[in-house]
Design a protein around this motif. Structure first.
Motif, PDB file in Angstrom:
ATOM      1  N   TYR A  44      47.324 -14.403 -24.571  1.00 27.25           N
ATOM      2  CA  TYR A  44      46.291 -14.202 -23.569  1.00 27.25           C
ATOM      3  C   TYR A  44      44.997 -14.903 -23.972  1.00 27.25           C
ATOM      4  O   TYR A  44      44.305 -15.489 -23.136  1.00 27.25           O
ATOM      5  CB  TYR A  44      46.021 -12.706 -23.365  1.00 27.25           C
ATOM      6  N   THR A  45      44.673 -14.846 -25.265  1.00 27.06           N
ATOM      7  CA  THR A  45      43.445 -15.488 -25.739  1.00 27.06           C
ATOM      8  C   THR A  45      43.462 -16.976 -25.453  1.00 27.06           C
ATOM      9  O   THR A  45      42.479 -17.548 -24.970  1.00 27.06           O
ATOM     10  CB  THR A  45      43.273 -15.232 -27.248  1.00 27.06           C
ATOM     11  N   TYR A  46      44.576 -17.622 -25.729  1.00 28.70           N
ATOM     12  CA  TYR A  46      44.669 -19.068 -25.503  1.00 28.70           C
ATOM     13  C   TYR A  46      44.670 -19.398 -24.015  1.00 28.70           C
ATOM     14  O   TYR A  46      44.068 -20.397 -23.589  1.00 28.70           O
ATOM     15  CB  TYR A  46      45.925 -19.619 -26.178  1.00 28.70           C
ATOM     16  N   ARG A  47      45.326 -18.590 -23.215  1.00 31.52           N
ATOM     17  CA  ARG A  47      45.362 -18.851 -21.769  1.00 31.52           C
ATOM     18  C   ARG A  47      43.997 -18.616 -21.137  1.00 31.52           C
ATOM     19  O   ARG A  47      43.571 -19.356 -20.241  1.00 31.52           O
ATOM     20  CB  ARG A  47      46.428 -17.975 -21.120  1.00 31.52           C
ATOM     21  N   LEU A  48      43.278 -17.605 -21.623  1.00 31.16           N
ATOM     22  CA  LEU A  48      41.926 -17.363 -21.118  1.00 31.16           C
ATOM     23  C   LEU A  48      40.986 -18.496 -21.540  1.00 31.16           C
ATOM     24  O   LEU A  48      40.085 -18.875 -20.784  1.00 31.16           O
ATOM     25  CB  LEU A  48      41.403 -16.024 -21.641  1.00 31.16           C
ATOM     26  N   ARG A  49      41.215 -19.040 -22.723  1.00 34.86           N
ATOM     27  CA  ARG A  49      40.395 -20.170 -23.173  1.00 34.86           C
ATOM     28  C   ARG A  49      40.616 -21.383 -22.278  1.00 34.86           C
ATOM     29  O   ARG A  49      39.673 -22.122 -21.963  1.00 34.86           O
ATOM     30  CB  ARG A  49      40.737 -20.521 -24.623  1.00 34.86           C
ATOM     31  N   ASP A  50      41.862 -21.581 -21.836  1.00 34.45           N
ATOM     32  CA  ASP A  50      42.143 -22.696 -20.935  1.00 34.45           C
ATOM     33  C   ASP A  50      41.401 -22.523 -19.610  1.00 34.45           C
ATOM     34  O   ASP A  50      40.911 -23.507 -19.027  1.00 34.45           O
ATOM     35  CB  ASP A  50      43.645 -22.804 -20.684  1.00 34.45           C
ATOM     36  N   LEU A  51      41.338 -21.285 -19.110  1.00 33.58           N
ATOM     37  CA  LEU A  51      40.591 -21.033 -17.873  1.00 33.58           C
ATOM     38  C   LEU A  51      39.128 -21.415 -18.028  1.00 33.58           C
ATOM     39  O   LEU A  51      38.518 -22.037 -17.147  1.00 33.58           O
ATOM     40  CB  LEU A  51      40.696 -19.558 -17.477  1.00 33.58           C
ATOM     41  N   ILE A  52      38.539 -21.002 -19.153  1.00 31.66           N
ATOM     42  CA  ILE A  52      37.131 -21.331 -19.411  1.00 31.66           C
ATOM     43  C   ILE A  52      36.948 -22.844 -19.514  1.00 31.66           C
ATOM     44  O   ILE A  52      35.999 -23.405 -18.944  1.00 31.66           O
ATOM     45  CB  ILE A  52      36.653 -20.639 -20.705  1.00 31.66           C
ATOM     46  N   LYS A  53      37.841 -23.508 -20.224  1.00 27.08           N
ATOM     47  CA  LYS A  53      37.724 -24.956 -20.390  1.00 27.08           C
ATOM     48  C   LYS A  53      37.739 -25.668 -19.047  1.00 27.08           C
ATOM     49  O   LYS A  53      36.916 -26.563 -18.789  1.00 27.08           O
ATOM     50  CB  LYS A  53      38.870 -25.466 -21.273  1.00 27.08           C
ATOM     51  N   GLN A  54      38.645 -25.257 -18.159  1.00 28.31           N
ATOM     52  CA  GLN A  54      38.727 -25.887 -16.842  1.00 28.31           C
ATOM     53  C   GLN A  54      37.448 -25.665 -16.040  1.00 28.31           C
ATOM     54  O   GLN A  54      36.926 -26.583 -15.407  1.00 28.31           O
ATOM     55  CB  GLN A  54      39.933 -25.334 -16.087  1.00 28.31           C
ATOM     56  N   SER A  55      36.950 -24.428 -16.065  1.00 27.30           N
ATOM     57  CA  SER A  55      35.740 -24.114 -15.300  1.00 27.30           C
ATOM     58  C   SER A  55      34.518 -24.845 -15.848  1.00 27.30           C
ATOM     59  O   SER A  55      33.672 -25.334 -15.092  1.00 27.30           O
ATOM     60  CB  SER A  55      35.487 -22.601 -15.301  1.00 27.30           C
ATOM     61  N   VAL A  56      34.416 -24.932 -17.169  1.00 29.87           N
ATOM     62  CA  VAL A  56      33.273 -25.615 -17.784  1.00 29.87           C
ATOM     63  C   VAL A  56      33.301 -27.099 -17.451  1.00 29.87           C
ATOM     64  O   VAL A  56      32.262 -27.703 -17.143  1.00 29.87           O
ATOM     65  CB  VAL A  56      33.262 -25.387 -19.305  1.00 29.87           C
ATOM     66  N   GLU A  57      34.470 -27.696 -17.487  1.00 28.07           N
ATOM     67  CA  GLU A  57      34.583 -29.125 -17.161  1.00 28.07           C
ATOM     68  C   GLU A  57      34.165 -29.396 -15.725  1.00 28.07           C
ATOM     69  O   GLU A  57      33.513 -30.411 -15.433  1.00 28.07           O
ATOM     70  CB  GLU A  57      36.019 -29.604 -17.403  1.00 28.07           C
ATOM     71  N   LEU A  58      34.515 -28.507 -14.796  1.00 26.50           N
ATOM     72  CA  LEU A  58      34.107 -28.676 -13.406  1.00 26.50           C
ATOM     73  C   LEU A  58      32.591 -28.679 -13.281  1.00 26.50           C
ATOM     74  O   LEU A  58      32.024 -29.422 -12.477  1.00 26.50           O
ATOM     75  CB  LEU A  58      34.696 -27.556 -12.539  1.00 26.50           C
ATOM     76  N   ARG A  59      31.935 -27.885 -14.070  1.00 26.44           N
ATOM     77  CA  ARG A  59      30.475 -27.754 -13.957  1.00 26.44           C
ATOM     78  C   ARG A  59      29.734 -28.848 -14.718  1.00 26.44           C
ATOM     79  O   ARG A  59      28.717 -29.352 -14.248  1.00 26.44           O
ATOM     80  CB  ARG A  59      30.061 -26.366 -14.443  1.00 26.44           C
ATOM     81  N   GLU A  60      30.251 -29.206 -15.877  1.00 24.64           N
ATOM     82  CA  GLU A  60      29.555 -30.218 -16.689  1.00 24.64           C
ATOM     83  C   GLU A  60      29.882 -31.642 -16.259  1.00 24.64           C
ATOM     84  O   GLU A  60      29.001 -32.504 -16.231  1.00 24.64           O
ATOM     85  CB  GLU A  60      29.913 -30.029 -18.163  1.00 24.64           C
ATOM     86  N   ASP A  61      31.138 -31.889 -15.905  1.00 25.66           N
ATOM     87  CA  ASP A  61      31.552 -33.261 -15.576  1.00 25.66           C
ATOM     88  C   ASP A  61      31.427 -33.581 -14.098  1.00 25.66           C
ATOM     89  O   ASP A  61      31.152 -34.719 -13.727  1.00 25.66           O
ATOM     90  CB  ASP A  61      33.004 -33.501 -16.025  1.00 25.66           C
ATOM     91  N   GLN A  62      31.644 -32.559 -13.245  1.00 26.57           N
ATOM     92  CA  GLN A  62      31.634 -32.825 -11.807  1.00 26.57           C
ATOM     93  C   GLN A  62      30.417 -32.225 -11.095  1.00 26.57           C
ATOM     94  O   GLN A  62      30.301 -32.341  -9.883  1.00 26.57           O
ATOM     95  CB  GLN A  62      32.925 -32.294 -11.184  1.00 26.57           C
ATOM     96  N   GLY A  63      29.566 -31.556 -11.820  1.00 28.31           N
ATOM     97  CA  GLY A  63      28.321 -31.064 -11.242  1.00 28.31           C
ATOM     98  C   GLY A  63      28.457 -29.847 -10.345  1.00 28.31           C
ATOM     99  O   GLY A  63      27.547 -29.562  -9.560  1.00 28.31           O
ATOM    100  N   LEU A  64      29.579 -29.118 -10.434  1.00 22.14           N
ATOM    101  CA  LEU A  64      29.737 -27.920  -9.619  1.00 22.14           C
ATOM    102  C   LEU A  64      28.690 -26.880 -10.010  1.00 22.14           C
ATOM    103  O   LEU A  64      28.458 -26.615 -11.195  1.00 22.14           O
ATOM    104  CB  LEU A  64      31.143 -27.333  -9.829  1.00 22.14           C
TER     105      LEU A  64
END
Length: 492
Positions: free
Chosen positions: A213-233
């Motif tokens: 669960y820890t690793y899967r939750l980390r993947d969720l955070i990584k995806q969301s952070v990339e959307l905000r930092e790289d795509q300006g969401l």
């Protein structure tokens, strides 16, 4: 020769255990009588692995402000005086901070929670309020859709409220626009059953747990952070502010857009940011779900309390089924009910801290050594008759505010006994967020449904701590819901 080895081994173990169980006596602390007996070892074992009830028993076993006890092979200093506990945790200058929230930047060390506290300020919460309401509406729509016209719907409301809490966390902490009432196979829905199976142990609780669960939750955070930092969401939620902090931006004020920096200059790694999010998930899930559940459990046994709450809720604007953030602070009777729930069922029944360096206890001759555990039994204090009369009765009016508008208990000399969401360095920085989410759930449920408890279940209901209070029965909190003729157009 071979016979001598087991004798020497047994002697070494015996002397080592006896040395541990004489720790408080050797240092002159008031302490329980300890010995290597079967009855004592059973008691010490219970404190380690079924600790809440056993610690409450230790609190009630004497009158000293401090008591040295043992949780299996751990010496623990039990603080049995509220004023002393407040002084220690508020003025100990970092001696008892939680290590997991320590953060080092350059040559500075500070508490990460203190830096993140502005995230939960009034201004920020008011801008997130729309998303909180949306999640509340998901709960109501789910219940309305399951109800057959004219027939009461019987549900385990505890489980529904845990899903509601997970939806809040998914939307605001993980940045996911998701409704787990519909997506039952989502990772955060699976986390519900995973989290309930934990062992109650202070020792095991401090071990790092790297589950899938820890690793899967980390993947969720990584995806969301990339959307905000790289795509300006830009999304007005807690994660947006955590990402701002990661990039060195202010989390107070009114800005939501990012001002990105180079990867080497970021304050938090994705791994650390994911750990912060998971810690907030664990704390928020239990605090929100248990407080709403036990508030309903108590008020539904008192029709007069329900009517008072409904009368107060009726005064809210509620335009087109939507609440106004600024009006929620005016729900004074609901605030009293929440305080009474937190008194009787504190989400954190015991505060446990490990001393980071030797600390001289105030107004005493005692010093607690580095590495030793200090414990404050909130549940036992909140249920102590010397602080609260008839402690097992649910009496919201014991928190009736005085004329000077300062919240106090029924006895003015004991106005600081109520601790609620923690104390000092252990106080929950997100308590205003938790109260907001709890109020929205209660308002929506009371507006839209007549709620009735199963009377037979109440008589046999069992409450356990994991460590947060949890109704431990096959059916959870069984409640019959009947649709009220209010806001029905909005939810159709």
């Amino acid at each position: 020769m071979w016979l001598l080895l087991p004798i020497l081994l047994y002697s070494a173990v015996f002397l080592s255990v006896r040395h541990i169980y004489s720790h408080w006596r050797r240092r002159g602390f008031p302490s329980e009588k300890a010995g290597i007996t079967w009855s004592f070892l059973q008691k010490a074992y219970r404190r380690e692995f079924r600790h809440v009830e056993a610690i409450c028993e230790a609190y009630q076993s004497g009158k000293d402000r401090l008591l040295g006890i043992y949780c299996f092979f751990r010496p623990v200093l039990l603080v049995r005086n509220v004023e002393l506990a407040q002084t220690i945790l508020q003025q100990s200058n970092g001696h008892f901070n939680e290590l997991k929230w320590d953060y080092v930047a350059g040559y500075s060390r500070f508490n990460l929670l203190e830096k993140l506290a502005p995230i939960f300020g009034t201004k920020r919460l008011s801008e997130m309020f729309g998303q909180v309401q949306k999640v509340g509406d998901h709960l109501i729509r789910h219940l309305l859709d399951r109800q057959v016209q004219g027939c009461p719907l019987e549900v385990d409301l505890q489980q529904k409220l845990r899903v509601y809490s997970v939806n809040i966390i998914a939307n605001l902490i993980y940045g996911l626009d998701i409704n787990n009432f519909e997506h039952e196979d989502h990772i955060l829905t699976s986390y519900l059953s995973h989290g309930q199976a934990s062992i109650q142990s202070f020792t095991l609780g401090r071990l790092s747990q790297k589950s899938s669960y820890t690793y899967r939750l980390r993947d969720l955070i990584k995806q969301s952070v990339e959307l905000r930092e790289d795509q300006g969401l830009i999304r007005k939620d807690i994660l947006q502010l955590l990402v701002r902090f990661r990039n060195g931006n202010e989390v107070s004020g009114d800005k939501w857009q990012l001002e990105p920096v180079n990867e080497a200059d970021k304050l938090l790694s994705i791994k650390r940011l994911a750990k912060v999010a998971e810690d907030l998930l664990k704390v928020s899930l239990d605090a929100v779900a248990s407080t709403v559940t036990f508030t309903l459990l108590e008020i539904l046994q008192e029709p007069l309390i329900v009517e008072k709450l409904r009368a107060e809720i009726k005064e809210l604007s509620n335009e087109n089924g939507q609440l106004k953030f600024e009006e929620l602070n005016g729900l004074r009777y609901m605030d009293m009910c929440l305080k009474e729930t937190l008194r009787k069922y504190p989400p954190l029944p015991i505060i446990e801290r490990v001393c980071r360096k030797s600390y001289s206890l105030p107004n005493s001759k005692f010093t607690i050594d580095e590495g030793k555990t200090l414990m404050v039994p909130l549940l036992a204090m909140h249920r102590d008759e010397k602080y609260f009369s008839e402690p097992m009765k649910y009496k919201p009016l014991r928190f009736l505010q005085t004329a000077n508008d300062v919240g106090q208990c029924e006895d003015k000399t004991k106005s600081n006994i109520f601790i609620g969401f923690g104390i000092g360095g252990s106080q929950c920085v997100g308590q205003n967020f938790a109260k907001l989410v709890i109020k929205v759930a209660l308002i929506k449920l009371l507006q839209n449904f007549h709620l009735e408890l199963d009377a037979n279940q109440v008589k046999t209901l069992e409450v356990s701590h994991r460590p947060a209070p949890f109704i431990h029965t096959k059916d959870g909190l069984k409640v019959k819901l009947k649709r009220r003729e209010i806001n029905t157009k909005f939810y159709s």
